[in-house]
Design a protein around this motif. Sequence first.
Motif, mmCIF file in Angstrom:
data_model
loop_
_atom_site.group_PDB
_atom_site.id
_atom_site.type_symbol
_atom_site.label_atom_id
_atom_site.label_comp_id
_atom_site.label_asym_id
_atom_site.label_seq_id
_atom_site.Cartn_x
_atom_site.Cartn_y
_atom_site.Cartn_z
ATOM 1 N N GLU A 97 0.926 -1.244 0.048
ATOM 2 C CA GLU A 97 -0.127 0.068 -0.039
ATOM 3 C C GLU A 97 0.853 1.197 -0.053
ATOM 4 O OE1 GLU A 97 1.062 1.468 3.119
ATOM 5 O OE2 GLU A 97 -1.001 1.888 3.716
ATOM 6 N N GLU A 128 -2.004 -12.379 -2.395
ATOM 7 C CA GLU A 128 -3.299 -12.890 -1.999
ATOM 8 C C GLU A 128 -3.509 -13.788 -3.102
ATOM 9 O OE1 GLU A 128 -6.259 -10.002 -0.151
ATOM 10 O OE2 GLU A 128 -5.311 -8.536 -1.300
ATOM 11 N N LYS A 135 -6.019 -8.853 -6.977
ATOM 12 C CA LYS A 135 -4.880 -9.030 -8.035
ATOM 13 C C LYS A 135 -3.686 -8.889 -7.109
ATOM 14 C CE LYS A 135 -5.198 -7.896 -11.882
ATOM 15 N NZ LYS A 135 -5.243 -9.024 -13.055
ATOM 16 N N TYR A 276 -4.864 3.082 11.966
ATOM 17 C CA TYR A 276 -5.873 3.876 12.064
ATOM 18 C C TYR A 276 -6.233 4.140 13.387
ATOM 19 C CZ TYR A 276 -6.931 2.850 7.134
ATOM 20 O OH TYR A 276 -6.738 2.577 5.854
HETATM 21 P P1 HAM Z 1 -7.015 -0.893 1.540
HETATM 22 O O1 HAM Z 1 -8.395 -0.978 2.318
HETATM 23 O O2 HAM Z 1 -6.118 -1.894 2.055
HETATM 24 O O3 HAM Z 1 -6.385 0.514 2.120
HETATM 25 O O4 HAM Z 1 -6.893 -0.638 -0.071
HETATM 26 C C1 HAM Z 1 -7.621 0.259 -0.630
HETATM 27 C C2 HAM Z 1 -8.149 -0.134 -1.755
HETATM 28 O O5 HAM Z 1 -7.286 -0.863 -2.616
HETATM 29 C C3 HAM Z 1 -9.332 -1.279 -1.549
HETATM 30 O O6 HAM Z 1 -10.399 -0.868 -1.165
HETATM 31 C C4 HAM Z 1 -9.416 -2.131 -2.835
HETATM 32 O O7 HAM Z 1 -9.997 -1.185 -3.729
HETATM 33 C C5 HAM Z 1 -8.081 -1.895 -3.310
HETATM 34 N N1 HAM Z 1 -7.322 -3.204 -3.080
HETATM 35 C C6 HAM Z 1 -6.771 -3.837 -2.097
HETATM 36 N N2 HAM Z 1 -6.258 -4.876 -2.279
HETATM 37 C C7 HAM Z 1 -6.554 -5.240 -3.511
HETATM 38 C C8 HAM Z 1 -5.954 -6.253 -4.268
HETATM 39 N N3 HAM Z 1 -5.501 -7.431 -3.872
HETATM 40 N N4 HAM Z 1 -6.256 -6.444 -5.735
HETATM 41 C C9 HAM Z 1 -7.085 -5.281 -6.133
HETATM 42 N N5 HAM Z 1 -7.197 -3.991 -5.398
HETATM 43 C C10 HAM Z 1 -7.126 -4.048 -4.067
HETATM 44 C C11 HAM Z 1 -4.916 1.212 1.874
HETATM 45 O O8 HAM Z 1 -4.353 0.712 1.277
HETATM 46 C C12 HAM Z 1 -4.538 2.216 2.827
HETATM 47 N N6 HAM Z 1 -3.271 2.670 2.368
HETATM 48 C C13 HAM Z 1 -5.686 3.335 2.488
HETATM 49 C C14 HAM Z 1 -5.207 4.599 3.294
HETATM 50 C C15 HAM Z 1 -4.542 5.717 2.736
HETATM 51 N N7 HAM Z 1 -5.640 4.996 4.530
HETATM 52 C C16 HAM Z 1 -5.015 6.089 4.867
HETATM 53 N N8 HAM Z 1 -4.465 6.418 3.916
#
Ligand code: HAM
Length: 433
Positions: A97, A128, A135, A276
């Motif tokens: 992330e 995953e 993905k 968080y």
């Molecule tokens: P997260 O909920 O882990 O948050 O990921 C954000 C978005 O990334 C998810 O809602 C989803 O749409 C997409 N996502 C996550 N994993 C996958 C995957 N394996 N394949 C496709 N899409 C995926 C974060 O990453 C935090 N850094 C958000 C944040 C920023 N919070 C505070 N600042």
Amino acid sequence: MRRTRERSPSRIIMSSDPQQPIQGMSDMSAPEVERWQSLEYSARDVMRRYGLREIRTPMMEYESVFLHSLGATSDVVQKEMYVMEDRAGRRLALRPEGTAGVMRYLAGCGPEADQARLYYMGPMFRCERPQAGRKRQFHQVGVEIMGPPRAAADAECMLLQMQLLREWGIEDGRLLVNTRGQADKREDLNEALRSALAPHRDILCGDCARRFDVNVMRVLDCKQDACRNVVEALPDLASLMDDDARRYFESVCEMLDAAGAAYDVAPKMVRGLDYYEHTVWEITHPALGAQDALAGGGRYVVEMGGRTLHGVGFAVGMERVMMVLSALDIGANQESPREDIRLVSLGDEALRENFALCERLRRNGRGVGMDLNGRSMKAQMREANKSGARWVVICGESELQQGKRQLKNMRDGTQRTVAASELEDILMDQGDL
Ligand code: HAM
């Protein structure tokens, strides 16, 4: 004389088809890549209007960057990170992330870091099990707005996220909001949760039995039926918090109300990352099926490089945005970039003349195409038709001799002879290419 036995060339053993990308990672080509570009383009415009600037951090960081911010017991760190050692034995990880890398960057900046307003776009990596919408390499557009906990800042960030989706054509995402309370009260909340869960401890799944001790909040995220039933019967998270935390959350909701934003409180939602505090949210969309989170975010506090960084942010999953747009039938017929002018040449000299003209026109902003392989007139005209060019210039032997060119208007099919010396001006004067 002794004959040395010929050695067979060393064989490289491929673990899978070398022509396929790694499972869960995809190539992206036209026209899909052009749809992405247009989404990125409008995202940049939204970010500019909300006063954010772009940050690009490396795709690989020391593993510790993620351990310290996302939390060593989070699922992302424990189960999903691509971790490797470099030649010196240092532990590195592909970023799962974007927030952690941005915090690592900001920790090395001056006091201005405390008010930074940043966005990023790029690939993230999580090992995953791949499935629709999940993905191993996926892409996020993310935002980090630094500053101490303020309800207005949290609401602004959610509004920015909703606006971004709206400008992409997604109006019907569902915003789910909750609070995790203050970071420095986390242990109190964990204790309260353990007390509430204790009578049901025997029913919890194996993972949750372990989470009960090491990271009890994770139990609220469990997808197993037995655990979900237990969680359903638990009191709302906010009711286990103190008045300050509840008041903060009320102010966030009031700010959202004031801005006319539609949202639902999801009283058990905690989100999977440990950094968080206070407000957390997700945006879901019905077109996504099992992996229905389109975006997620929240307020956080991260200790990095001896510094305490407060901020609020979110990330949108771009593959999921694309899935929703396809389901809504938005953008599929987006025009691909077409040529303005096609040059057709017969013979080497004509090719040389056209080649030089092509370069001059391109330098002056025209989209120009031509065949460099000496193909037949018929084949070149076929290409010209396919290219969508408005004008076709034909140069053969007789045109060269007469210092003329044939200029064909592909829109109405008319063709005229023009002086070679005037051709460039004529083509540059066409405002409506
Ligand atoms: P997260 O909920 O882990 O948050 O990921 C954000 C978005 O990334 C998810 O809602 C989803 O749409 C997409 N996502 C996550 N994993 C996958 C995957 N394996 N394949 C496709 N899409 C995926 C974060 O990453 C935090 N850094 C958000 C944040 C920023 N919070 C505070 N600042």
